[in-house]
Design a protein around this motif. Structure first.
Motif, PDB file in Angstrom:
ATOM      1  N   UNK A  91      -1.986  -4.149   8.663  1.00 18.55           N
ATOM      2  CA  UNK A  91      -1.948  -3.480  10.281  1.00 18.55           C
ATOM      3  C   UNK A  91      -0.633  -3.730  10.672  1.00 18.55           C
ATOM      4  N   UNK A  92       0.100  -4.572  10.441  1.00 15.64           N
ATOM      5  CA  UNK A  92       1.334  -4.868  10.838  1.00 15.64           C
ATOM      6  C   UNK A  92       2.533  -4.993   9.841  1.00 15.64           C
ATOM      7  N   UNK A  93       2.229  -4.240   8.937  1.00 18.55           N
ATOM      8  CA  UNK A  93       3.072  -4.182   7.699  1.00 18.55           C
ATOM      9  C   UNK A  93       3.443  -2.710   7.495  1.00 18.55           C
ATOM     10  N   UNK A 126      -6.412  -5.555  -1.536  1.00 16.91           N
ATOM     11  CA  UNK A 126      -6.712  -4.946  -0.211  1.00 16.91           C
ATOM     12  C   UNK A 126      -5.373  -4.251   0.305  1.00 16.91           C
ATOM     13  N   UNK A 127      -4.343  -4.972   0.532  1.00 18.65           N
ATOM     14  CA  UNK A 127      -3.205  -4.475   1.101  1.00 18.65           C
ATOM     15  C   UNK A 127      -2.584  -3.333   0.185  1.00 18.65           C
ATOM     16  N   UNK A 128      -2.669  -3.346  -0.912  1.00 21.14           N
ATOM     17  CA  UNK A 128      -2.175  -2.108  -2.055  1.00 21.14           C
ATOM     18  C   UNK A 128      -3.199  -1.035  -1.549  1.00 21.14           C
ATOM     19  N   UNK A 129      -4.300  -1.172  -1.501  1.00 22.25           N
ATOM     20  CA  UNK A 129      -5.283  -0.049  -1.304  1.00 22.25           C
ATOM     21  C   UNK A 129      -4.798   0.605  -0.235  1.00 22.25           C
ATOM     22  N   UNK A 130      -5.026  -0.423   0.868  1.00 21.08           N
ATOM     23  CA  UNK A 130      -4.483   0.101   2.309  1.00 21.08           C
ATOM     24  C   UNK A 130      -3.425   0.928   2.313  1.00 21.08           C
ATOM     25  N   UNK A 135      -3.080   2.759  -7.057  1.00 20.93           N
ATOM     26  CA  UNK A 135      -3.108   3.692  -7.863  1.00 20.93           C
ATOM     27  C   UNK A 135      -2.076   3.787  -8.999  1.00 20.93           C
ATOM     28  N   UNK A 136      -0.854   3.075  -8.643  1.00 25.98           N
ATOM     29  CA  UNK A 136       0.160   2.867  -9.679  1.00 25.98           C
ATOM     30  C   UNK A 136      -0.001   1.671 -10.621  1.00 25.98           C
ATOM     31  N   UNK A 137      -0.879   0.571 -10.341  1.00 25.28           N
ATOM     32  CA  UNK A 137      -1.034  -0.434 -11.311  1.00 25.28           C
ATOM     33  C   UNK A 137      -2.272  -0.528 -12.393  1.00 25.28           C
TER      34      UNK A 137
END
Length: 223
Positions: A91-93, A126-130, A135-137
């Protein structure tokens, strides 16, 4: 140029995503729960990179607890931190400029990609998905995926094994001394970004093969 690369391992915090804001909110809410002094963002920036437990312990000691006292409350602090981080994760990134384009270019070369971070795996996924980066990994590994974390070489060696490539043919891309030392010990070439978090030290002092200002530079670097 770096020749012979067959796969790429990419760090997360400070390399792909600026997560300092998430750390700031989650950590200071945790400290507030424990009636401990808060920590400034500039101090947090020097503490991140060695895993969540190290971050929490460092914050507790920064607030005046000695090592023994910090360890005594660490279990409770860890539980509160997990809850707060789960609530604010992403949320803050923000994704750094050039990250998505850089990963797309690497994939276009047919290079398999893995994300390797000291962040707990659930938070990393979760962070990668958000942020639309998952999709890259082909693989994602976190600080709890292996018996040891960066700067130990074990996570890189195991990630290379999962990718099916030799360390010498696997480029590590990171932002800190942790990434550099792990890569050197594992036998991987390493490119370090000039932004991100490196415990308050100039990144150029860390061992590296190349310094880059953006992940988009990787395509030309491997040409």
């Amino acid at each position: 140029m770096i020749a012979g690369i067959r796969a790429v391992i990419v760090d997360l915090d400070g390399t792909m995503v600026d997560t300092l804001g998430d750390f700031d909110v989650a950590l200071n809410r945790t400290l507030q729960d424990l009636s401990r002094p808060g920590v400034a963002r500039t101090d947090i920036e020097r503490m991140v990179g060695k895993g969540s437990m190290h971050l929490i312990r460092s914050a507790l000691q920064h607030g005046g607890l000695d090592a023994g006292a910090a360890d005594a409350v660490l279990e409770r602090a860890w539980a509160r931190y997990q809850a707060h981080y789960q609530a604010v994760n992403g949320q803050h990134s923000a994704v750094y400029p050039g990250v998505d384009a850089g990963l797309v270019a690497l994939a276009a070369r047919g290079l398999p990609l893995a994300c390797l971070t000291n962040k707990p795996l659930a938070f990393a996924r979760e962070l990668l998905a958000r942020k639309g980066l998952d999709r890259h990994f082909r693989h994602v590994f976190g600080g709890d995926s292996f018996a040891r974390t960066k700067p130990d070489p074990l996570p890189l060696i195991e990630t290379c094994r999962a990718l099916g490539t030799a360390p010498a043919a696997t480029l590590m891309v990171g932002d800190s001394l942790n990434d550099a030392q792990a890569a050197r010990a594992a036998g991987c070439p390493v490119a370090l970004v000039t932004y991100g978090y490196n415990h308050g030290e100039p990144i150029a002092r860390a061992p590296h093969d190349r310094l880059i200002d953006s992940l988009v530079e990787l395509d030309a670097l491997l040409a």
